[in-house]
Design an enzyme around this catalytic site. Structure first.
Site, PDB file in Angstrom:
ATOM      1  N   ARG A  52      -9.054  -1.154  -2.973  1.00  0.00           N
ATOM      2  CA  ARG A  52     -10.272  -1.816  -2.473  1.00  0.00           C
ATOM      3  C   ARG A  52     -11.397  -1.837  -3.495  1.00  0.00           C
ATOM      4  O   ARG A  52     -12.299  -2.662  -3.417  1.00  0.00           O
ATOM      5  CB  ARG A  52     -10.789  -1.084  -1.220  1.00  0.00           C
ATOM      6  CG  ARG A  52      -9.915  -1.259  -0.004  1.00  0.00           C
ATOM      7  CD  ARG A  52     -10.343  -0.293   1.065  1.00  0.00           C
ATOM      8  NE  ARG A  52     -10.331   1.079   0.540  1.00  0.00           N
ATOM      9  CZ  ARG A  52     -10.654   2.155   1.236  1.00  0.00           C
ATOM     10  NH1 ARG A  52     -11.028   2.018   2.492  1.00  0.00           N
ATOM     11  NH2 ARG A  52     -10.619   3.353   0.691  1.00  0.00           N
ATOM     12  N   LYS A 150       6.747   9.703   0.262  1.00  0.00           N
ATOM     13  CA  LYS A 150       6.767  10.636   1.383  1.00  0.00           C
ATOM     14  C   LYS A 150       5.331  10.880   1.856  1.00  0.00           C
ATOM     15  O   LYS A 150       4.413  10.694   1.063  1.00  0.00           O
ATOM     16  CB  LYS A 150       7.458  11.923   0.959  1.00  0.00           C
ATOM     17  CG  LYS A 150       6.617  12.775  -0.012  1.00  0.00           C
ATOM     18  CD  LYS A 150       7.039  14.199  -0.058  1.00  0.00           C
ATOM     19  CE  LYS A 150       5.912  15.046  -0.533  1.00  0.00           C
ATOM     20  NZ  LYS A 150       6.043  16.407  -0.698  1.00  0.00           N
ATOM     21  N   HIS A 180      10.956  12.766  -5.077  1.00  0.00           N
ATOM     22  CA  HIS A 180      11.030  12.815  -6.542  1.00  0.00           C
ATOM     23  C   HIS A 180      11.909  13.961  -7.040  1.00  0.00           C
ATOM     24  O   HIS A 180      12.366  13.920  -8.179  1.00  0.00           O
ATOM     25  CB  HIS A 180       9.640  12.844  -7.171  1.00  0.00           C
ATOM     26  CG  HIS A 180       8.913  14.134  -7.009  1.00  0.00           C
ATOM     27  ND1 HIS A 180       8.163  14.415  -5.907  1.00  0.00           N
ATOM     28  CD2 HIS A 180       8.834  15.217  -7.803  1.00  0.00           C
ATOM     29  CE1 HIS A 180       7.661  15.626  -6.035  1.00  0.00           C
ATOM     30  NE2 HIS A 180       8.054  16.140  -7.175  1.00  0.00           N
ATOM     31  N   ASP A 237       5.775  19.292   4.238  1.00  0.00           N
ATOM     32  CA  ASP A 237       5.488  18.836   2.876  1.00  0.00           C
ATOM     33  C   ASP A 237       6.670  19.103   1.931  1.00  0.00           C
ATOM     34  O   ASP A 237       6.935  18.302   1.033  1.00  0.00           O
ATOM     35  CB  ASP A 237       4.234  19.569   2.367  1.00  0.00           C
ATOM     36  CG  ASP A 237       3.701  18.980   1.077  1.00  0.00           C
ATOM     37  OD1 ASP A 237       3.752  17.748   0.929  1.00  0.00           O
ATOM     38  OD2 ASP A 237       3.246  19.749   0.211  1.00  0.00           O
ATOM     39  N   HIS A 242      12.184  17.900   0.126  1.00  0.00           N
ATOM     40  CA  HIS A 242      12.701  18.425  -1.143  1.00  0.00           C
ATOM     41  C   HIS A 242      13.754  19.522  -0.957  1.00  0.00           C
ATOM     42  O   HIS A 242      14.841  19.462  -1.535  1.00  0.00           O
ATOM     43  CB  HIS A 242      11.570  19.009  -1.991  1.00  0.00           C
ATOM     44  CG  HIS A 242      10.450  18.047  -2.265  1.00  0.00           C
ATOM     45  ND1 HIS A 242      10.661  16.712  -2.507  1.00  0.00           N
ATOM     46  CD2 HIS A 242       9.115  18.226  -2.341  1.00  0.00           C
ATOM     47  CE1 HIS A 242       9.493  16.131  -2.726  1.00  0.00           C
ATOM     48  NE2 HIS A 242       8.553  17.027  -2.622  1.00  0.00           N
TER      49      HIS A 242
HETATM   50  P1  NAP Z   1      -5.074   8.825  -2.839  1.00  0.00           P
HETATM   51  O1  NAP Z   1      -5.463   9.490  -4.102  1.00  0.00           O
HETATM   52  O2  NAP Z   1      -5.868   9.089  -1.605  1.00  0.00           O
HETATM   53  O3  NAP Z   1      -5.059   7.246  -3.135  1.00  0.00           O
HETATM   54  C1  NAP Z   1      -4.997   6.281  -2.118  1.00  0.00           C
HETATM   55  C2  NAP Z   1      -5.064   4.895  -2.713  1.00  0.00           C
HETATM   56  O4  NAP Z   1      -5.070   3.959  -1.636  1.00  0.00           O
HETATM   57  C3  NAP Z   1      -6.294   4.617  -3.540  1.00  0.00           C
HETATM   58  O5  NAP Z   1      -5.951   3.808  -4.632  1.00  0.00           O
HETATM   59  C4  NAP Z   1      -7.204   3.838  -2.596  1.00  0.00           C
HETATM   60  O6  NAP Z   1      -8.055   3.041  -3.375  1.00  0.00           O
HETATM   61  C5  NAP Z   1      -6.153   3.034  -1.845  1.00  0.00           C
HETATM   62  N1  NAP Z   1      -6.582   2.577  -0.509  1.00  0.00           N
HETATM   63  C6  NAP Z   1      -7.102   3.323   0.494  1.00  0.00           C
HETATM   64  N2  NAP Z   1      -7.361   2.553   1.556  1.00  0.00           N
HETATM   65  C7  NAP Z   1      -7.014   1.280   1.218  1.00  0.00           C
HETATM   66  C8  NAP Z   1      -7.043   0.039   1.887  1.00  0.00           C
HETATM   67  N3  NAP Z   1      -7.492  -0.087   3.160  1.00  0.00           N
HETATM   68  N4  NAP Z   1      -6.590  -1.063   1.251  1.00  0.00           N
HETATM   69  C9  NAP Z   1      -6.116  -0.957  -0.018  1.00  0.00           C
HETATM   70  N5  NAP Z   1      -6.058   0.189  -0.709  1.00  0.00           N
HETATM   71  C10 NAP Z   1      -6.511   1.298  -0.092  1.00  0.00           C
HETATM   72  O7  NAP Z   1      -3.556   9.130  -2.450  1.00  0.00           O
HETATM   73  P2  NAP Z   1      -2.391   9.648  -3.441  1.00  0.00           P
HETATM   74  O8  NAP Z   1      -2.503  11.118  -3.593  1.00  0.00           O
HETATM   75  O9  NAP Z   1      -2.355   8.784  -4.645  1.00  0.00           O
HETATM   76  O10 NAP Z   1      -1.102   9.413  -2.527  1.00  0.00           O
HETATM   77  C11 NAP Z   1      -0.539   8.150  -2.300  1.00  0.00           C
HETATM   78  C12 NAP Z   1       0.751   8.303  -1.513  1.00  0.00           C
HETATM   79  O11 NAP Z   1       1.669   9.064  -2.285  1.00  0.00           O
HETATM   80  C13 NAP Z   1       0.597   9.068  -0.189  1.00  0.00           C
HETATM   81  O12 NAP Z   1       1.496   8.533   0.742  1.00  0.00           O
HETATM   82  C14 NAP Z   1       1.006  10.488  -0.554  1.00  0.00           C
HETATM   83  O13 NAP Z   1       1.505  11.181   0.577  1.00  0.00           O
HETATM   84  C15 NAP Z   1       2.100  10.219  -1.566  1.00  0.00           C
HETATM   85  N6  NAP Z   1       2.325  11.298  -2.525  1.00  0.00           N
HETATM   86  C16 NAP Z   1       1.327  11.684  -3.381  1.00  0.00           C
HETATM   87  C17 NAP Z   1       1.566  12.671  -4.303  1.00  0.00           C
HETATM   88  C18 NAP Z   1       0.500  13.088  -5.284  1.00  0.00           C
HETATM   89  O14 NAP Z   1       0.806  13.912  -6.165  1.00  0.00           O
HETATM   90  N7  NAP Z   1      -0.706  12.573  -5.200  1.00  0.00           N
HETATM   91  C19 NAP Z   1       2.819  13.292  -4.368  1.00  0.00           C
HETATM   92  C20 NAP Z   1       3.832  12.871  -3.495  1.00  0.00           C
HETATM   93  C21 NAP Z   1       3.564  11.868  -2.591  1.00  0.00           C
HETATM   94  P3  NAP Z   1      -9.473   2.450  -2.877  1.00  0.00           P
HETATM   95  O15 NAP Z   1     -10.212   3.575  -2.234  1.00  0.00           O
HETATM   96  O16 NAP Z   1     -10.085   1.910  -4.117  1.00  0.00           O
HETATM   97  O17 NAP Z   1      -9.108   1.396  -1.924  1.00  0.00           O
END
Ligand code: NAP
Length: 490
Positions: A52, A150, A180, A237, A242
């Site tokens: 966004r 996940k 992963h 988690d 995993h």
């Molecule tokens: P995050 O840091 O909260 O990022 C969320 C992303 O979604 C941001 O780019 C945000 O950008 C975007 N977003 C939020 N609302 C939106 C909307 N209405 N329309 C379009 N874009 C939107 O989350 P994350 O940690 O990267 O995790 C992402 C996914 O990967 C999750 O399902 C999480 O469970 C999974 N995951 C993450 C990790 C990790 O290490 N981080 C590991 C395993 C799995 P804007 O605010 O600019 O829109």
């Protein structure tokens, strides 16, 4: 030096929802850069990021270059290559909940000649279903692949709901559910070890294996994400995905070929053969813990913002697989945050020798153990008893046969990140390392009654010291079987 052969992939458009998020910044963009510098990203390919926030593509490319500097090792960061790489990146401002924001993406994809189209959902799980609905509505899903991070649901009911929402638009053969751990080099090597060697198969059963331990220990706590973590906990988690996947790969029968469905059929059989843990038995065979504060590091209850939180940051459990191969060989699983070291490993402990001929010698004969290390220092270690060298008398000692990959693969070897393999497999259309919907459901079917037993008991998680090996109950769980955990040491 060993060189790895790069298998070319078709030119692709990879659309990443949530490109400004933590996962994209820390993992997805850096691993794509690594594939780029290895020459595996075909020229016309595009990585199209959406979120966004209001950026131009140029601003986004500048940010991506900065993110690369942080995430990529100095040795591999080449400013000229990074500049070329970021020219494959495109940014579109899009709120997935709005019907209006999709025109630019439609236009970009309509004009594309790239053979493969994949949509990667790197956003909060609540957005999975709205995005898939939009892709269906706009006819973008056709002939594309969908990559889902996940967690796949919160329990069995929510996993089934998500499955039906995604299934309304995508067939199973186009869905890539990421775990992963399956992309890790050592996990691949577990397959090679088991199924490309004759040596271990005759021993790989309850007649020769005493027990198996699977550990995934982290030193970090929830690091400011307490509110998010409080709805999840270590069981959902780590264990549901995993640890159970590692258990499946360790325990499964040889698939008839190294192919997605053959592998996943065998993993599913393992999940279905897990002895259910319900009620009192679940409480006896599982331990959950919550970390306490340490100097300079807050305890979980301070980080979660919920002073009464019963969310577990640690789980240990004893699982049994009801099969001819494994009846009588328990699997002990353990995972936690804020533990002594960052370690993930599978330990196969073989049964003791039936009789010691070295009766006079005070060194005890320790059972052989095969340690399959996912991190740190990915590799295999087979512990065997050998004679202490020298003429000073006959003494035994335990010696590891060390197969650390880094040491054996040449100075230039860089351990590939699991995501590098997984993303390239998505582009190749190879689902072998991705979880199928029935595996996800079978895992929840086993997990849900345990969590229900915890909830019904009203007993809070056991506290444990930060940077320890976890709660005392976890030690008791295994000691009462006359066994002990392998130390959590990096
Ligand atoms: P995050 O840091 O909260 O990022 C969320 C992303 O979604 C941001 O780019 C945000 O950008 C975007 N977003 C939020 N609302 C939106 C909307 N209405 N329309 C379009 N874009 C939107 O989350 P994350 O940690 O990267 O995790 C992402 C996914 O990967 C999750 O399902 C999480 O469970 C999974 N995951 C993450 C990790 C990790 O290490 N981080 C590991 C395993 C799995 P804007 O605010 O600019 O829109």
């Amino acid at each position: 030096m060993m060189t790895s052969k790069i298998i070319p992939v078709d030119p692709f458009d990879l659309v990443i929802f949530g490109i400004t998020g933590d996962l994209a910044r820390r993992k997805l963009i850096p691993v794509l850069y690594y594939r780029f510098i290895d020459g595996q990203i075909p020229k016309s390919s595009r990585i199209i990021g959406l979120a966004r926030s209001a950026f131009s593509t140029q601003q986004f490319r500048n940010q991506a270059r900065e993110a690369l500097k942080q995430a990529v090792s100095e040795k591999h960061f080449d400013p000229a290559l990074a500049k070329r790489f970021v020219s494959c990146l495109h940014y579109i401002k899009n709120d997935v909940n709005s019907d209006e924001d999709w025109g630019e993406l439609q236009k970009m994809l309509k004009d594309s000649d790239n053979k493969v189209l994949a949509f990667y959902l790197s956003v909060a799980p609540v957005l999975f279903s709205p995005i898939v609905k939009q892709l269906g509505r706009l006819n973008l899903a056709k002939n594309s692949r969908l990559v889902v991070e996940k967690p796949f649901g919160h329990d069995l009911a929510s996993a089934r709901k998500l499955k039906s929402q995604i299934g309304a638009v995508y067939n199973e053969h186009a869905i890539y559910r990421i775990d992963h751990y399956l992309g890790k080099e050592t996990v691949q090597n577990l397959m090679a070890l088991r199924f490309a060697n004759k040596l271990f198969e005759p021993l790989w059963n309850t007649n020769h294996v005493d027990h198996i331990q699977i550990t995934a220990a982290e030193t970090l706590g929830v690091e400011g994400r307490g509110e998010y973590y409080d709805n999840i906990g270590a069981m959902r988690d780590m264990v549901q995905n995993h640890l159970l996947q590692l258990l499946c790969l360790t325990a499964m029968e040889p698939p008839y070929k190294f192919d997605a469905d053959a592998m996943r059929d065998e993993k599913l059989k393992v999940l279905r053969a897990l002895q259910p843990l319900t009620g009192e038995e679940a409480l006896r065979k599982t331990v959950r813990g919550q970390y306490l504060a340490a100097p300079g590091a807050p305890g979980y209850l301070e980080e979660s913002h919920n002073k009464d939180s019963q969310t577990e940051t640690f789980v240990a459990l004893k699982a049994q697989i009801n099969s001819w191969r494994w009846a009588g060989t328990p699997f002990y699983l353990r995972t936690g945050k804020r533990l002594r070291s960052q370690v993930a490993e599978i330990v196969i402990t073989f049964r003791s020798t039936p009789h010691s001929i070295f009766g006079e010698i005070d060194t005890p004969i320790r059972p052989n153990a095969l340690v399959i290390r996912l991190q740190p220092d990915e590799g295999l270690n087979l512990f065997i008893m050998t004679k202490d060298p020298g003429p000073g008398g006959f003494r035994l000692r335990e010696t590891p046969l060390d197969m650390t990959f880094a040491g054996n693969s040449g100075d230039d070897w860089r351990p590939p990140d699991a995501y590098e393999r997984l993303i390239m497999d998505i582009i190749r259309g190879n689902q072998t390392l991705f979880m199928r919907d029935d595996e996800v459901e079978a895992a929840w079917e086993w997990i849900d009654p345990i969590m229900m037993a915890w909830k019904n008991s009203g007993v809070p998680p056991e506290s444990y010291d930060s940077y320890s090996s976890g709660p005392a109950g976890a030690v008791e769980l295994i000691v009462r079987d006359n066994r002990r955990w392998r130390d959590i040491v990096a």
